[in-house]
Design a protein around this motif. Structure first.
Motif, PDB file in Angstrom:
ATOM      1  N   SER A 267      47.267  41.098 -30.135  1.00 17.60           N
ATOM      2  CA  SER A 267      46.902  41.759 -28.886  1.00 17.60           C
ATOM      3  C   SER A 267      47.422  43.194 -28.849  1.00 17.60           C
ATOM      4  O   SER A 267      48.507  43.487 -29.366  1.00 17.60           O
ATOM      5  N   PRO A 268      46.667  44.115 -28.219  1.00 16.99           N
ATOM      6  CA  PRO A 268      47.169  45.482 -28.033  1.00 16.99           C
ATOM      7  C   PRO A 268      48.449  45.518 -27.193  1.00 16.99           C
ATOM      8  O   PRO A 268      49.176  46.513 -27.226  1.00 16.99           O
ATOM      9  N   LEU A 269      48.712  44.437 -26.459  1.00 14.62           N
ATOM     10  CA  LEU A 269      49.910  44.388 -25.620  1.00 14.62           C
ATOM     11  C   LEU A 269      51.164  43.986 -26.396  1.00 14.62           C
ATOM     12  O   LEU A 269      52.253  44.007 -25.848  1.00 14.62           O
ATOM     13  N   SER A 270      50.990  43.600 -27.662  1.00  8.93           N
ATOM     14  CA  SER A 270      52.152  43.191 -28.451  1.00  8.93           C
ATOM     15  C   SER A 270      53.086  44.374 -28.675  1.00  8.93           C
ATOM     16  O   SER A 270      52.672  45.431 -29.126  1.00  8.93           O
ATOM     17  N   SER A 271      54.331  44.189 -28.329  1.00  7.79           N
ATOM     18  CA  SER A 271      55.357  45.204 -28.576  1.00  7.79           C
ATOM     19  C   SER A 271      56.628  44.472 -28.958  1.00  7.79           C
ATOM     20  O   SER A 271      56.879  44.214 -30.131  1.00  7.79           O
ATOM     21  N   THR A 272      57.421  44.130 -27.968  1.00  7.69           N
ATOM     22  CA  THR A 272      58.615  43.336 -28.240  1.00  7.69           C
ATOM     23  C   THR A 272      58.295  41.856 -28.313  1.00  7.69           C
ATOM     24  O   THR A 272      59.092  41.066 -28.820  1.00  7.69           O
ATOM     25  N   ARG A 273      57.106  41.454 -27.799  1.00  7.52           N
ATOM     26  CA  ARG A 273      56.672  40.063 -27.840  1.00  7.52           C
ATOM     27  C   ARG A 273      55.502  39.931 -28.813  1.00  7.52           C
ATOM     28  O   ARG A 273      54.756  40.876 -29.045  1.00  7.52           O
ATOM     29  N   ASN A 274      55.368  38.739 -29.385  1.00 13.79           N
ATOM     30  CA  ASN A 274      54.264  38.460 -30.304  1.00 13.79           C
ATOM     31  C   ASN A 274      53.132  37.822 -29.497  1.00 13.79           C
ATOM     32  O   ASN A 274      53.152  36.628 -29.211  1.00 13.79           O
ATOM     33  N   ILE A 275      52.150  38.631 -29.121  1.00 15.57           N
ATOM     34  CA  ILE A 275      51.052  38.188 -28.271  1.00 15.57           C
ATOM     35  C   ILE A 275      49.747  38.302 -29.044  1.00 15.57           C
ATOM     36  O   ILE A 275      49.498  39.307 -29.720  1.00 15.57           O
ATOM     37  N   VAL A 299      53.083  33.844 -28.596  1.00 10.84           N
ATOM     38  CA  VAL A 299      53.527  32.911 -29.636  1.00 10.84           C
ATOM     39  C   VAL A 299      54.863  33.350 -30.228  1.00 10.84           C
ATOM     40  O   VAL A 299      55.180  33.034 -31.370  1.00 10.84           O
ATOM     41  N   THR A 300      55.654  34.062 -29.432  1.00 11.89           N
ATOM     42  CA  THR A 300      56.900  34.625 -29.947  1.00 11.89           C
ATOM     43  C   THR A 300      57.882  33.545 -30.370  1.00 11.89           C
ATOM     44  O   THR A 300      58.540  33.660 -31.410  1.00 11.89           O
ATOM     45  N   GLU A 301      57.991  32.504 -29.546  1.00 10.24           N
ATOM     46  CA  GLU A 301      58.984  31.471 -29.821  1.00 10.24           C
ATOM     47  C   GLU A 301      58.324  30.136 -30.137  1.00 10.24           C
ATOM     48  O   GLU A 301      57.125  30.072 -30.391  1.00 10.24           O
ATOM     49  N   GLU A 302      59.101  29.098 -30.107  1.00  9.70           N
ATOM     50  CA  GLU A 302      58.629  27.794 -30.563  1.00  9.70           C
ATOM     51  C   GLU A 302      57.474  27.251 -29.730  1.00  9.70           C
ATOM     52  O   GLU A 302      56.539  26.663 -30.270  1.00  9.70           O
ATOM     53  N   PHE A 303      57.538  27.437 -28.403  1.00  8.39           N
ATOM     54  CA  PHE A 303      56.503  26.905 -27.521  1.00  8.39           C
ATOM     55  C   PHE A 303      55.580  28.032 -27.058  1.00  8.39           C
ATOM     56  O   PHE A 303      55.983  28.873 -26.253  1.00  8.39           O
ATOM     57  N   PRO A 304      54.342  28.094 -27.554  1.00  7.89           N
ATOM     58  CA  PRO A 304      53.397  29.106 -27.070  1.00  7.89           C
ATOM     59  C   PRO A 304      53.123  28.917 -25.584  1.00  7.89           C
ATOM     60  O   PRO A 304      53.253  27.805 -25.051  1.00  7.89           O
TER      61      PRO A 304
END
Length: 316
Positions: A267-275, A299-304
């Motif tokens: 996603s274009p919104l991905s920065s500090t988070r994996n989106i 999807v940054t951590e274990e639970f999307p």
């Protein structure tokens, strides 16, 4: 509680649920926590394995897993198999199938030590993909629940956890596949899951059922979906937890559109988070005009979890 109700509860009330505002996120300690997979000593929830394997959640050898397959129990060695046979001899086996006996023996509380001795394998599309280990002793019960007394081809097990190193050959009778320390396993039947998905208004069961099943099968058949990459984790999450993708597919089928593509993009919104954005393409069967819709997931951590609901997508 019937099977449909249980499947619906798992679809809508589990961690990472799409419609829950207060989504449970992974604790910060996960980046520094260490978990050991060691031989059974009588008190933990791990299997009897050969050598000890260190698994550190913050290391480069670990990634998250959100996998859909079938959980199977295996004997790691002859000793465990003979011990299980002795426990079977103490059970009432008359008139039962081998699978019913296997389930009954493992379900008895006094036989929990046998559950810890077994190897637990997740197969995906018929291939042995992971060896499962619970991160908490309570996970033993989840493994037992995955063994059905009367299994069917439509049985599903969803495994969520951490992917570790390749198992040593002595761990499960020479089987060398990645180890997964799981936090959750959901076990249910595919037909019950599809029937439990809320149907859109003015949609009949005859319309909704085949459309939902086709979407489910399309995602399950995507190449090499072992649930370990961000792409596959998000697809597995959506097909299990986000009913809106089924409703949209039924709606498009009713307009004479075919499902022609499912794509995952950062996603274009991905920065500090994996989106990531998951884009569904539907093409009109008569005009070849294509409509696209997308849903945004973290999807940054274990639970999307869901970031943005399904909306029209426009190519840039």
């Amino acid at each position: 509680m019937n099977e449909q109700t249980e499947a619906m509860d798992q679809l809508t009330n589990a961690p990472g649920e799409a419609n829950n505002v207060a989504v449970a996120q992974q604790s910060p300690e996960i980046r520094t926590m260490s978990a050991a997979i060691s031989p059974q000593t009588g008190g933990g929830g791990t299997c009897s394995c050969g050598g000890e394997v260190e698994l550190t959640a913050g290391s480069s050898m670990v990634s998250y897993v959100y996998a859909i397959g079938r959980v199977e129990a295996r004997f790691p060695n002859l000793s465990a198999e003979k011990e299980f046979a002795q426990a079977t001899g103490r059970a009432d086996t008359a008139g039962k199938t081998d699978q019913q006996i296997f389930h009954a023996v493992l379900s008895k509380r006094e036989n929990r030590y046998l559950v810890r001795q077994l190897c637990w394998v997740l197969t995906i599309q018929g291939l042995e993909t992971y060896l499962l280990q619970p991160r908490d002793p309570a996970g033993i019960d989840l493994l037992v629940e995955a063994i059905r007394p009367a299994p069917t081809p439509n049985d599903i097990d969803v495994v969520i956890g951490l992917r570790g190193p390749i198992a040593p050959p002595q761990m499960c009778n020479g089987l060398m596949v990645p180890i997964v320390l799981f936090d959750q396993i959901y076990s249910f039947n595919r037909d019950a899951l599809i029937k439990a998905i809320p149907k859109p208004e003015k949609t009949t069961e005859e319309q909704f059922g085949p459309a939902a099943e086709e979407l489910f099968n399309r995602i399950m058949q995507m190449t090499d979906n072992a649930g370990a990459t961000d792409e596959h984790r998000v697809l597995n999450y959506l097909v299990m937890r986000y009913p809106a993708i089924y409703a949209k597919t039924v709606e498009e089928f009713s307009k004479d559109f075919s499902l022609t593509g499912v794509e995952v993009r950062s996603s274009p919104l991905s920065s500090t988070r994996n989106i990531v954005d998951v884009i569904f393409a539907y093409t009109n069967r008569n005009t070849d005009f294509t409509e696209k819709f997308f849903v945004r997931v973290d999807v940054t951590e274990e639970f999307p979890f869901l970031v943005a609901k399904m909306s029209p997508y426009y190519d840039r």
